[in-house]
Design a protein around this motif. Structure first.
Motif, PDB file in Angstrom:
ATOM      1  N   ALA A   1      11.713   9.456  12.319  1.00 35.84           N
ATOM      2  CA  ALA A   1      10.793  10.067  12.770  1.00 35.84           C
ATOM      3  C   ALA A   1      10.964  10.543  14.122  1.00 35.84           C
ATOM      4  N   THR A   2      11.667   9.905  15.138  1.00 39.36           N
ATOM      5  CA  THR A   2      12.170  10.450  16.461  1.00 39.36           C
ATOM      6  C   THR A   2      12.787  11.582  16.352  1.00 39.36           C
ATOM      7  N   THR A   3      13.777  11.668  15.503  1.00 35.89           N
ATOM      8  CA  THR A   3      14.585  13.040  15.279  1.00 35.89           C
ATOM      9  C   THR A   3      13.763  14.038  15.053  1.00 35.89           C
ATOM     10  N   LEU A   4      12.656  13.935  14.381  1.00 38.33           N
ATOM     11  CA  LEU A   4      11.763  14.924  13.876  1.00 38.33           C
ATOM     12  C   LEU A   4      10.733  15.188  14.984  1.00 38.33           C
ATOM     13  N   GLY A   5      10.697  14.522  16.228  1.00 42.71           N
ATOM     14  CA  GLY A   5       9.699  14.747  17.136  1.00 42.71           C
ATOM     15  C   GLY A   5       8.534  14.020  17.110  1.00 42.71           C
ATOM     16  N   LEU A   6       8.432  13.309  16.217  1.00 42.41           N
ATOM     17  CA  LEU A   6       7.210  12.154  16.111  1.00 42.41           C
ATOM     18  C   LEU A   6       7.093  11.008  16.794  1.00 42.41           C
ATOM     19  N   ARG A   7       6.065  10.608  17.291  1.00 46.86           N
ATOM     20  CA  ARG A   7       5.973   9.206  18.052  1.00 46.86           C
ATOM     21  C   ARG A   7       5.357   8.383  16.865  1.00 46.86           C
ATOM     22  N   PRO A   8       6.098   7.366  16.891  1.00 46.76           N
ATOM     23  CA  PRO A   8       5.706   6.444  15.734  1.00 46.76           C
ATOM     24  C   PRO A   8       4.696   5.347  16.442  1.00 46.76           C
ATOM     25  N   VAL A   9       3.813   5.103  15.832  1.00 42.65           N
ATOM     26  CA  VAL A   9       2.311   4.243  16.509  1.00 42.65           C
ATOM     27  C   VAL A   9       2.372   3.015  15.917  1.00 42.65           C
ATOM     28  N   GLY A  10       2.932   2.679  14.348  1.00 42.23           N
ATOM     29  CA  GLY A  10       2.525   1.658  13.796  1.00 42.23           C
ATOM     30  C   GLY A  10       3.773   1.647  12.714  1.00 42.23           C
ATOM     31  N   ARG A  11       3.765   0.346  12.038  1.00 44.37           N
ATOM     32  CA  ARG A  11       4.626   0.000  10.775  1.00 44.37           C
ATOM     33  C   ARG A  11       4.165  -0.908   9.884  1.00 44.37           C
ATOM     34  N   VAL A  12       3.909  -0.536   8.802  1.00 42.51           N
ATOM     35  CA  VAL A  12       3.459  -1.183   7.462  1.00 42.51           C
ATOM     36  C   VAL A  12       4.505  -1.646   6.569  1.00 42.51           C
ATOM     37  N   VAL A  13       4.787  -3.099   6.343  1.00 42.99           N
ATOM     38  CA  VAL A  13       5.894  -3.491   5.572  1.00 42.99           C
ATOM     39  C   VAL A  13       5.247  -4.414   4.406  1.00 42.99           C
ATOM     40  N   GLN A  14       5.770  -4.043   3.178  1.00 41.70           N
ATOM     41  CA  GLN A  14       5.464  -5.149   2.154  1.00 41.70           C
ATOM     42  C   GLN A  14       6.666  -5.074   1.212  1.00 41.70           C
ATOM     43  N   LYS A  15       7.147  -6.246   1.002  1.00 41.97           N
ATOM     44  CA  LYS A  15       8.001  -6.697   0.022  1.00 41.97           C
ATOM     45  C   LYS A  15       7.455  -6.860  -1.520  1.00 41.97           C
ATOM     46  N   ARG A  16       7.908  -6.019  -2.476  1.00 46.90           N
ATOM     47  CA  ARG A  16       7.544  -6.123  -3.869  1.00 46.90           C
ATOM     48  C   ARG A  16       8.787  -6.243  -4.783  1.00 46.90           C
ATOM     49  N   ALA A  17       8.619  -6.752  -5.861  1.00 46.43           N
ATOM     50  CA  ALA A  17       9.823  -6.554  -6.733  1.00 46.43           C
ATOM     51  C   ALA A  17       9.888  -5.215  -7.390  1.00 46.43           C
ATOM     52  N   LYS A  18       8.981  -4.498  -7.444  1.00 41.45           N
ATOM     53  CA  LYS A  18       8.854  -3.239  -8.032  1.00 41.45           C
ATOM     54  C   LYS A  18       7.538  -2.589  -7.367  1.00 41.45           C
ATOM     55  N   LEU A  19       7.813  -1.271  -7.207  1.00 34.27           N
ATOM     56  CA  LEU A  19       6.542  -0.389  -6.651  1.00 34.27           C
ATOM     57  C   LEU A  19       5.526  -0.399  -7.721  1.00 34.27           C
ATOM     58  N   ALA A  20       4.246  -0.598  -6.948  1.00 38.92           N
ATOM     59  CA  ALA A  20       3.062  -0.415  -8.065  1.00 38.92           C
ATOM     60  C   ALA A  20       3.044   1.117  -8.502  1.00 38.92           C
ATOM     61  N   ALA A  21       2.700   1.104  -9.806  1.00 36.45           N
ATOM     62  CA  ALA A  21       2.800   2.206 -10.589  1.00 36.45           C
ATOM     63  C   ALA A  21       1.506   3.161  -9.877  1.00 36.45           C
ATOM     64  N   GLY A  22       1.904   4.373  -9.480  1.00 38.02           N
ATOM     65  CA  GLY A  22       0.888   5.531  -9.065  1.00 38.02           C
ATOM     66  C   GLY A  22       0.521   5.392  -7.637  1.00 38.02           C
ATOM     67  N   LYS A  23       0.674   4.035  -7.200  1.00 36.16           N
ATOM     68  CA  LYS A  23       0.306   4.098  -5.644  1.00 36.16           C
ATOM     69  C   LYS A  23       1.128   3.096  -4.741  1.00 36.16           C
ATOM     70  N   VAL A  24       2.422   2.885  -5.003  1.00 37.51           N
ATOM     71  CA  VAL A  24       3.595   2.194  -4.475  1.00 37.51           C
ATOM     72  C   VAL A  24       3.030   0.873  -3.811  1.00 37.51           C
ATOM     73  N   PHE A  25       1.863   0.700  -3.216  1.00 35.90           N
ATOM     74  CA  PHE A  25       1.474  -0.797  -2.314  1.00 35.90           C
ATOM     75  C   PHE A  25       0.461  -1.183  -3.340  1.00 35.90           C
ATOM     76  N   GLY A  26       0.117  -2.712  -2.972  1.00 30.62           N
ATOM     77  CA  GLY A  26      -0.974  -3.327  -3.682  1.00 30.62           C
ATOM     78  C   GLY A  26      -2.245  -2.752  -2.900  1.00 30.62           C
ATOM     79  N   ASP A  27      -3.254  -3.292  -3.293  1.00 28.53           N
ATOM     80  CA  ASP A  27      -4.624  -2.852  -2.983  1.00 28.53           C
ATOM     81  C   ASP A  27      -4.886  -3.395  -1.458  1.00 28.53           C
ATOM     82  N   GLY A  28      -4.494  -4.397  -1.254  1.00 24.80           N
ATOM     83  CA  GLY A  28      -4.835  -4.917   0.166  1.00 24.80           C
ATOM     84  C   GLY A  28      -3.930  -4.097   1.293  1.00 24.80           C
ATOM     85  N   LYS A  29      -2.553  -4.145   0.916  1.00 26.36           N
ATOM     86  CA  LYS A  29      -1.663  -3.327   1.875  1.00 26.36           C
ATOM     87  C   LYS A  29      -2.075  -1.996   2.031  1.00 26.36           C
TER      88      LYS A  29
END
Length: 422
Positions: A1-29
């Motif tokens: 992101a820094t190489t692209l000239g963007l400034r990161p403001v936050g990070r969201v991480v979720q550990k999953r056995a596999k990606l949720a179909a169609g939406k990647v994350f769970g509903d809460g995340k």
């Protein structure tokens, strides 16, 4: 992101056995991610217009609007009650500012990317698109620009979306008969035609590169390979004295640069700088840059440059070896160079020496370390040679040509009996 000239403001991480179909994350995340962008965090399933589900949804929305209007009429003129505090709200996790783009450190399908954009309300880029964007910005030569455009078009083709009039068909055939192509199909065909055109142009450019490589085939060649931002271009500048581009960015080098080792030796030793690697490098990019990476497959010695100060050193070593195996350079003689030693403390330095006893620990910013590497390269190619003198009779003069091809001829004199070669 820094190489692209963007400034990161936050990070969201979720550990999953596999990606949720169609939406990647769970509903809460997904709700937590949408809080950073101002989106609603909701992904609605596809409902065919005019179906029973569509009519029920429209009726429910009308009932909700009518009920909301009735409540507003009843509460009109009454004082507004204070909002109750949210007990579940974590003040430390509250977004400090709104994010305008979301980067996902994973490959996304077109459906997943489109659903996340709906839930977040901003542009969503996956890992492949971020790497492609960096490559596109850093490509300088015509060959590199064509290689990047081929990979970018292959990535873009399945992600084309219908516009407002995308369903209209362009009538074709004799007399305008036939259904013709929709604008989406037309765009995809244009992309296929453009890729074919670029591959044809790239084949012609690669032919010139192969010709230049064949001309210098008799000279000893060293190729600098390694993870991106490991310091290859800085070491290239120190070894050859050339003004190659150096920047503290990912993929600052996309073009193969070949220069002569300085101080010059006889025969001269060529040093080539190559594109850096990264984990989960998109396969289309590896395929597009195969001609560039062939420089490593055809060299006499690989200098595997690693950032000794990076905690992920072992993983980066494996990534580089894996990519070198894909391009057919896995069996080349290799010298491991642990670069950026000036950034190590005494404890880490001792650990690196113990873990990699055969490696050369150095810093490309220290002239003494660069001189030691220079001497090691000269010894590898020239220092092990022995000097001898031969008298070749005229009847066996074909051996002189073999000596020129397989040895370094220092002196040659012709006499009555034959040719004296040293």
């Amino acid at each position: 992101a820094t190489t692209l000239g963007l400034r990161p403001v936050g990070r969201v991480v979720q550990k999953r056995a596999k990606l949720a179909a169609g939406k990647v994350f769970g509903d809460g995340k997904l709700q937590q991610l949408a809080a950073w962008t101002g989106g609603d965090g909701v992904i609605e399933g596809y409902v065919r217009p005019g179906s029973r589900q569509a009519r029920e949804r429209d009726a429910a929305e009308l009932d909700a609007e009518a009920a909301e209007a009735l409540v507003d009429d009843e509460l009109e003129g009454e004082p507004e009650a204070p909002e109750a505090p949210d007990d579940d709200f974590d003040d430390e996790a509250a977004p400090s500012e709104r994010a305008q783009v979301v980067l996902i450190d994973h490959e996304l399908s077109p459906t997943q990317q489109r659903n996340l954009e709906k839930a977040c309300g901003v542009d969503v880029l996956d890992r492949t698109s971020v790497i492609l964007e960096i490559f596109q910005r850093h490509a300088r030569t015509r060959e590199a620009r064509m290689q990047v455009e081929i990979a970018r078009l292959k990535y873009l083709a399945p992600r084309l979306r219908e516009g407002g009039g995308g369903g209209d068909r362009v009538r074709g055939g004799v007399g305008g008969k036939g259904a013709g192509e929709s604008s989406l199909e037309l765009d995809r065909r244009r992309i296929r035609d453009r890729i074919a055109e670029l591959k044809h142009e790239l084949a012609q450019v690669e032919g010139g590169s192969q010709t230049r490589r064949a001309r210098r085939g008799d000279l000893p060649t060293v190729a600098l390979v390694g993870y991106t931002n490991a310091g290859k271009s800085t070491l290239m500048r120190a070894l050859t004295g050339s003004e190659v581009y150096v920047a503290d960015k990912l993929f600052a080098t996309l073009d193969t640069t070949v220069r002569v080792l300085h101080p010059r030796t006889e025969p001269p030793i060529l040093v080539s700088d190559t594109v850096g690697f990264i984990k989960k490098l998109p396969h289309d990019l590896v395929a597009s840059f195969r001609s560039t990476l062939e420089e490593a497959a055809n060299c006499d010695l690989l200098l595997h440059i690693v950032d000794a100060a990076d905690p992920a050193l072992v993983a980066q070593l494996e990534v580089t070896r894996e990519v070198l195996g894909e391009v057919g350079a896995g069996d080349r003689p290799t010298l491991l160079v642990l670069n950026k030693a000036d950034m190590l403390d005494d404890e880490t330095r001792a650990a690196r020496i113990a873990a990699f006893p055969d490696a050369l620990l150095m810093s490309s910013r220290r002239p003494a370390d660069v001189a030691a590497l220079h001497d090691r390269l000269v010894t590898h190619f020239i220092g092990a040679l022995e000097e001898a003198e031969f008298v070749v009779p005229w009847a066996h003069h074909r051996l002189v040509a073999a000596m020129h091809a397989g040895a370094q001829v220092l002196d040659e004199a012709h006499g009555d009996e034959g040719t004296t070669v040293r």
